[in-house]
Design a protein around this motif. Structure first.
Motif, PDB file in Angstrom:
ATOM      1  N   SER A 271      45.625  25.926  45.805  1.00 64.54           N
ATOM      2  CA  SER A 271      46.256  26.511  46.842  1.00 64.54           C
ATOM      3  C   SER A 271      47.821  26.053  46.762  1.00 64.54           C
ATOM      4  N   GLU A 273      49.683  25.595  44.042  1.00 63.45           N
ATOM      5  CA  GLU A 273      50.494  26.515  43.365  1.00 63.45           C
ATOM      6  C   GLU A 273      50.553  27.745  43.819  1.00 63.45           C
ATOM      7  N   ALA A 274      49.492  28.585  44.506  1.00 61.48           N
ATOM      8  CA  ALA A 274      49.745  29.797  44.855  1.00 61.48           C
ATOM      9  C   ALA A 274      50.656  29.662  46.238  1.00 61.48           C
ATOM     10  N   GLU A 277      54.183  29.910  44.543  1.00 62.16           N
ATOM     11  CA  GLU A 277      54.411  31.223  43.990  1.00 62.16           C
ATOM     12  C   GLU A 277      54.732  32.158  45.076  1.00 62.16           C
ATOM     13  N   SER A 278      54.267  31.960  46.196  1.00 61.20           N
ATOM     14  CA  SER A 278      54.218  33.007  47.162  1.00 61.20           C
ATOM     15  C   SER A 278      55.814  32.778  47.902  1.00 61.20           C
TER      16      SER A 278
END
Length: 376
Positions: A271, A273-274, A277-278
C-alpha cells in the motif's frame, strides 16, 4: 301448408353497408410512433431507403410498476491540463568569454588614463613613472570630456558585465520584462550589464514537508510527512511561468494528498508503494507544465490527526487484544483436545459424555490460569 319464400336477387353493382373494423386502442396511451408514408410500402426498387424517422419514446406509466429506463452515467469532463505561455521555453542566452570583458575594461581604464594625460591633469611623478612625455595641455576641454565619457563607458561595460557561473546554478536574463535567455555556463563570462539577472538552482533537490493533512481509506484524518525529489528542468517556465515555483510544488503535493488515500504503516502489503506511485503521478502531471521535473513523492511518516489519535489508539489496542485473545483460545482448545485424545486413545481413562465435558472444562480452566488468564 308449405310457405315458399322467394328470394329477389339484388341488382349488380349494389353494395350493402360495409362493416368498418374498429381501430385497436393503443396499449400505451402516451406512446409516440413513427408514421411511414404509404407510397414507400409498395416500392419496386430494391435497396435501403433512407427515411428520417423519429425514435419511439415511451414514458413510464403511473401505477403499472414499470421501471424507468436507465440513463447512461454522465462521464466526468476531463480536467484541463495546466499550461503556461507556449512561447516561454528555455533557450541559451548570448554571452561572451570573460576575457572579452576584461579586455574591454582594461581598454576603458587605459583610455581614461590617456585622456587625463592629454588634458594635462596627471601629476609629473606619475607621468615620469609611466615614461610618458609631459603633455602641453593644461585644461579639460570638450574633446577631453568626450574621451573621458567614451573610455569610462567602455570600462563600465567591460568590468560591469563580468559574471561567474558555477556548477548547478543558472542565470535567467531579462530586458525590460522580456525573457532573453538562460545561461548555464560555468567560469568567468561576460553578460550584458543592462540585462536583469535572476539566479536559479538547477541541482537535484529534495524537500521534506511539514505534516500535511490527508485521509486513509476509511476517511480517518491523518497527518503525512512526504519527501519530494525534484529539480528545475526549464528555468524560463519555473521562474517566469509562476510567481514562486517552490510554493507551486508544495501546493501541488497538498492537492495530491487530498485525492489519494494514505494507509498507516502495517496496512496491506504494497500500500505504501502504491500510494507513492499515485502521488508521484499526480504531482508530475501538474509540475511538468511549469518546468519542474519530479522524480518521486513518497510518504516517510504517517500518524493520526490529533483529534482522532486517542480514539484510534484505543481501537488499535482493542483490536490487538482481541487478536491475542483469539490466538490464546485457539492454543488452549488445541491443547485440551490433544490431552483428552491422548488419554482416551492410550486407555488411561474411560470417560462418558458427562465426565468428558467435566474434564474438558477443568483442563481449559487450568490452561487459561497457567497463561495468566482467570476467565475465558
Amino acid at each position: 301448408m308449405t310457405t315458399t319464400t322467394s328470394h329477389t336477387p339484388e341488382p349488380e353493382g349494389f353494395a350493402g353497408p360495409a362493416e368498418v373494423p374498429a381501430r385497436p386502442a393503443r396499449l400505451i396511451q402516451n406512446e409516440v410512433t413513427t408514421e411511414i408514408p404509404v407510397h414507400l410500402l409498395f416500392r419496386d426498387e430494391a435497396g435501403p431507403v433512407s427515411v428520417p424517422l423519429r425514435p419511439t419514446v415511451v414514458a413510464r406509466r403511473q401505477g403499472t410498476g414499470e421501471q424507468p429506463r436507465l440513463r447512461r452515467p454522465v462521464q466526468p469532463k476531463p480536467r484541463p491540463e495546466p499550461q503556461v505561455d507556449p512561447e516561454l521555453v528555455e533557450r541559451p542566452a548570448r554571452v561572451l568569454p570573460g576575457a572579452a570583458g576584461v579586455l574591454a575594461g582594461a581598454c576603458g581604464a587605459a583610455g581614461c588614463l590617456a585622456a587625463s594625460w592629454w588634458a594635462g591633469v596627471l601629476p609629473p611623478p606619475a607621468v615620469q613613472a609611466l615614461g610618458l612625455p609631459v603633455s602641453a595641455g593644461a585644461e579639460l576641454g570638450p574633446a577631453q570630456w568626450a574621451a573621458y565619457a567614451g573610455a569610462g563607458a567602455l570600462g563600465l561595460l567591460g568590468f560591469g558585465g563580468l559574471a561567474r557561473g558555477s556548477t548547478g546554478r543558472a542565470w535567467v536574463l531579462g530586458l525590460f520584462g522580456r525573457y532573453r535567455g538562460t545561461v548555464r555556463r560555468t567560469g568567468l563570462m561576460w553578460v550584458n550589464p543592462l540585462l536583469l539577472r535572476r539566479r536559479v538552482d538547477v541541482r537535484l533537490r529534495h524537500w521534506r514537508s511539514e505534516p500535511l493533512p490527508a485521509a486513509d481509506g476509511n476517511g480517518v484524518a491523518v497527518r503525512v510527512v512526504v519527501q519530494v525529489v525534484w529539480r528545475v528542468k526549464d528555468t524560463a517556465r519555473a521562474l517566469l511561468g509562476v510567481e514562486d515555483h517552490e510554493s507551486y510544488l508544495r501546493e501541488g503535493v497538498e492537492a495530491a494528498l487530498a485525492r489519494v488515500p494514505v494507509e498507516m504503516p502495517g496496512g496491506p502489503r504494497g500500500s505504501v508503494e502504491a500510494t507513492g506511485e499515485s502521488l508521484t503521478r499526480l504531482v508530475v502531471r501538474d509540475a511538468d507544465a511549469v518546468g519542474l521535473e519530479v522524480f518521486s513523492v513518497r510518504p516517510v511518516r504517517v500518524e493520526y490527526a490529533p483529534e482522532v489519535a486517542a480514539a484510534m489508539h484505543r481501537r488499535r489496542v482493542a483490536a490487538l487484544d482481541a487478536q491475542d485473545r483469539a490466538t490464546m483460545v485457539d492454543s488452549v482448545v488445541d491443547s485440551v483436545e490433544d490431552t483428552v485424545t491422548r488419554l482416551t486413545v492410550r486407555g488411561l481413562v474411560e470417560l462418558d459424555d458427562y465426565e468428558r465435558k467435566a474434564l474438558v472444562k477443568d483442563l481449559t480452566v487450568a490452561f487459561c490460569a497457567g497463561r495468566g488468564e482467570t476467565t475465558i
